[in-house]
Design a protein around this motif. Structure first.
Motif, PDB file in Angstrom:
ATOM      1  N   MET A 118       0.914  -1.162  -0.409  1.00 25.89           N
ATOM      2  CA  MET A 118      -0.114  -0.069   0.094  1.00 25.89           C
ATOM      3  C   MET A 118       0.719   1.194  -0.428  1.00 25.89           C
ATOM      4  SD  MET A 118      -3.179  -1.007   2.978  1.00 25.89           S
ATOM      5  CE  MET A 118      -2.049  -2.017   3.550  1.00 25.89           C
ATOM      6  N   LYS A 119       0.619   1.912  -1.017  1.00 27.07           N
ATOM      7  CA  LYS A 119       1.146   3.421  -1.165  1.00 27.07           C
ATOM      8  C   LYS A 119       0.515   4.695  -1.225  1.00 27.07           C
ATOM      9  CE  LYS A 119       4.699   6.074  -3.728  1.00 27.07           C
ATOM     10  NZ  LYS A 119       5.412   6.459  -2.465  1.00 27.07           N
ATOM     11  N   PHE A 120       0.122   5.464   0.685  1.00 25.63           N
ATOM     12  CA  PHE A 120      -0.372   5.946   0.847  1.00 25.63           C
ATOM     13  C   PHE A 120       0.169   7.150   0.103  1.00 25.63           C
ATOM     14  CE2 PHE A 120      -0.430   2.871   4.317  1.00 25.63           C
ATOM     15  CZ  PHE A 120      -1.801   1.944   4.465  1.00 25.63           C
ATOM     16  N   ASN A 121      -1.021   8.352   0.170  1.00 26.24           N
ATOM     17  CA  ASN A 121      -1.040   9.641   0.072  1.00 26.24           C
ATOM     18  C   ASN A 121       0.117  10.178   1.555  1.00 26.24           C
ATOM     19  OD1 ASN A 121      -2.788   9.943  -1.627  1.00 26.24           O
ATOM     20  ND2 ASN A 121      -4.278  11.077  -0.685  1.00 26.24           N
ATOM     21  N   SER A 122       0.912  11.096   1.370  1.00 33.16           N
ATOM     22  CA  SER A 122       2.139  11.577   2.425  1.00 33.16           C
ATOM     23  C   SER A 122       1.181  12.134   3.810  1.00 33.16           C
ATOM     24  CB  SER A 122       3.228  12.805   1.675  1.00 33.16           C
ATOM     25  OG  SER A 122       2.474  13.114   1.760  1.00 33.16           O
ATOM     26  N   ARG A 123       2.177  12.063   4.946  1.00 39.92           N
ATOM     27  CA  ARG A 123       1.405  12.928   5.627  1.00 39.92           C
ATOM     28  C   ARG A 123       1.159  14.050   5.743  1.00 39.92           C
ATOM     29  NH1 ARG A 123       4.575   9.565   8.702  1.00 39.92           N
ATOM     30  NH2 ARG A 123       3.585   8.206  10.984  1.00 39.92           N
ATOM     31  N   GLU A 124       2.762  15.225   4.523  1.00 33.58           N
ATOM     32  CA  GLU A 124       2.455  16.398   4.419  1.00 33.58           C
ATOM     33  C   GLU A 124       0.630  16.945   3.733  1.00 33.58           C
ATOM     34  OE1 GLU A 124       4.717  14.170   3.886  1.00 33.58           O
ATOM     35  OE2 GLU A 124       5.897  15.490   4.623  1.00 33.58           O
ATOM     36  N   SER A 125       0.263  15.271   2.543  1.00 31.15           N
ATOM     37  CA  SER A 125      -1.044  15.173   2.363  1.00 31.15           C
ATOM     38  C   SER A 125      -2.231  15.830   3.122  1.00 31.15           C
ATOM     39  CB  SER A 125      -0.636  14.470   0.609  1.00 31.15           C
ATOM     40  OG  SER A 125      -2.607  14.423   0.204  1.00 31.15           O
ATOM     41  N   PHE A 126      -1.968  14.705   4.006  1.00 29.09           N
ATOM     42  CA  PHE A 126      -3.138  13.861   4.712  1.00 29.09           C
ATOM     43  C   PHE A 126      -3.710  15.486   5.445  1.00 29.09           C
ATOM     44  CE2 PHE A 126      -5.658  12.907   8.556  1.00 29.09           C
ATOM     45  CZ  PHE A 126      -5.914  11.902   7.934  1.00 29.09           C
ATOM     46  N   PHE A 127      -2.391  16.460   6.082  1.00 28.47           N
ATOM     47  CA  PHE A 127      -2.563  17.488   7.109  1.00 28.47           C
ATOM     48  C   PHE A 127      -3.072  18.546   6.242  1.00 28.47           C
ATOM     49  CE2 PHE A 127      -0.256  14.590   9.991  1.00 28.47           C
ATOM     50  CZ  PHE A 127      -0.325  15.556  11.312  1.00 28.47           C
ATOM     51  N   LYS A 128      -2.558  18.575   4.923  1.00 33.85           N
ATOM     52  CA  LYS A 128      -2.742  20.289   4.490  1.00 33.85           C
ATOM     53  C   LYS A 128      -4.643  19.710   4.432  1.00 33.85           C
ATOM     54  CE  LYS A 128      -1.733  22.147   0.520  1.00 33.85           C
ATOM     55  NZ  LYS A 128      -1.133  22.137  -1.279  1.00 33.85           N
ATOM     56  N   GLY A 129      -4.784  18.677   3.736  1.00 36.23           N
ATOM     57  CA  GLY A 129      -5.983  18.522   3.419  1.00 36.23           C
ATOM     58  C   GLY A 129      -7.109  18.773   4.688  1.00 36.23           C
TER      59      GLY A 129
END
Length: 362
Positions: A1-12
């Motif tokens: 599994m390749k998730f969206n990055s932490r940065e992307s999750f937090f930015k959202g």
């Protein structure tokens, strides 16, 4: 599994990755007034995600099981009037459909659902083509494979914006926790999936508002990405899980006390000293493994004697003696006795396995 990055999750969620993500709100949406009152207070605290249970899976029938679909309109009002992103728990495809229809920003899957692959797959099927962020709580029982399996099912539906919520595990043993944390399980999850955000739910782990701070701080010390804390304007009057909820004012105090540790040393000299200590730890670990190898060789010899004399593997009095004396030795050496007890349980299981193989001629 390749998730969206932490940065992307937090930015959202409009969150600063350098600070913990804060998810807060009542265990259950009880009335429109209660939801709005809580949300208005949390808006002032810059909470990143407002949470409220609409459908509540209760252990026994007859207790408050949520207001149902009408509560989604209250969450939609929070989003529209206060600008807060909102989240709720889903347990069926119908829940997913209704939540998305009302513009719910983030969904979470509860522990009682995570434990059932059929239910998780139904939710995953309902999420096909909809990349809404999904939070997956650990299953009720301490089963890492089941937790990962739930994440995989949602991921295969095309949802890459995923996070895990650690809410503790049921246990038959008496504990100060409502659900024992078993920190080693989420730590292993973090080790396997380093891009996956992991959030602690101290409300469900502790079951008591007095434990919110120490559990939250330990989670942050272990590198967790955020906290989910149940918040109610009048906690003692809450229709569900009253003892673990706090007022928005108390939430502010807990959040204000939390410390976020640095991920690395700033000073080169300190880093060098730390590396020297790590090398010594490696050497100590080598000695421990060598000692275990010597012990298991002795265990095999005893197994051979038992086979020759037709003696059963488990010698209960001997085990009781080991369990008692090793804990005493640990205390004398300044080592946590409870830790040594758990360690020797594992050693004993392996000793039984080895001797059983010898007696059975495997």
């Amino acid at each position: 599994m390749k998730f969206n990055s932490r940065e992307s999750f937090f930015k959202g969620l409009q969150a600063d990755q350098g600070q913990p993500l804060v998810i807060a709100g009542p265990c259950s949406a009880e009335s429109e007034e209660q939801v709005m009152q809580t949300a208005e207070a949390l808006k002032q605290q810059h909470v990143h995600l407002f949470r409220a249970g609409i459908w509540k899976p209760r252990t026994r029938p007859g207790s408050f099981e949520g207001v149902g679909t009408k509560g989604l309109a209250w969450l939609a009002r929070v989003k529209q009037e206060l600008g807060l992103k909102v989240s709720t728990e889903v347990a069926t495809a119908k829940h997913v459909e209704e939540a998305l229809k009302h513009g719910i920003d983030v969904l979470w899957i509860g522990a009682r659902t995570t434990v059932n692959p059929f239910a998780v797959q139904e939710i995953a099927d309902a999420l096909q083509g909809v990349n809404v962020p999904v939070l997956v709580k650990n299953p009720v029982n301490p089963d890492l494979a089941l937790w990962i399996g739930a994440l995989e099912r949602i991921y295969r539906a095309g949802v890459t914006n995923l996070a895990a919520i650690h809410r503790g595990f049921s246990s038959y043993q008496k504990s100060k926790y409502r659900n024992v944390p078993l920190w080693q399980i989420p730590i292993e999850l973090k080790a396997q999936y380093q891009d996956l955000p992991v959030i602690v739910d101290p409300s469900h782990i502790g079951g008591s508002r007095d434990l919110l701070f120490p559990i939250s701080q330990k989670a942050l010390d272990l590198g967790y990405d955020g906290v989910m804390i149940e918040t109610h304007p009048r906690p003692d009057e809450a229709l569900s899980d009253a003892t673990q909820q706090v007022t928005p004012a108390r939430l502010a105090e807990v959040l204000g006390q939390l410390q976020v540790r640095k991920t690395n040393y700033d000073d080169a000299e300190l880093e060098n000293r730390s590396e020297q200590l790590r090398l010594q730890i490696d050497a100590a670990d080598h000695d421990i493994i060598a000692a275990l190898a010597r012990r298991m060789a002795l265990v095999e010899q005893i197994g051979e004697y038992k086979k020759l004399n037709n003696v059963q593997v488990l010698q209960l009095e001997r085990w009781k003696e080991i369990f008692r004396t090793r804990a005493d030795w640990a205390e004398d050496a300044g080592v946590n006795a409870a830790f040594v007890e758990e360690l020797y349980k594992l050693i004993h299981v392996e000793s039984i396995r080895k001797q059983t193989q010898i007696l059975d001629g495997v």
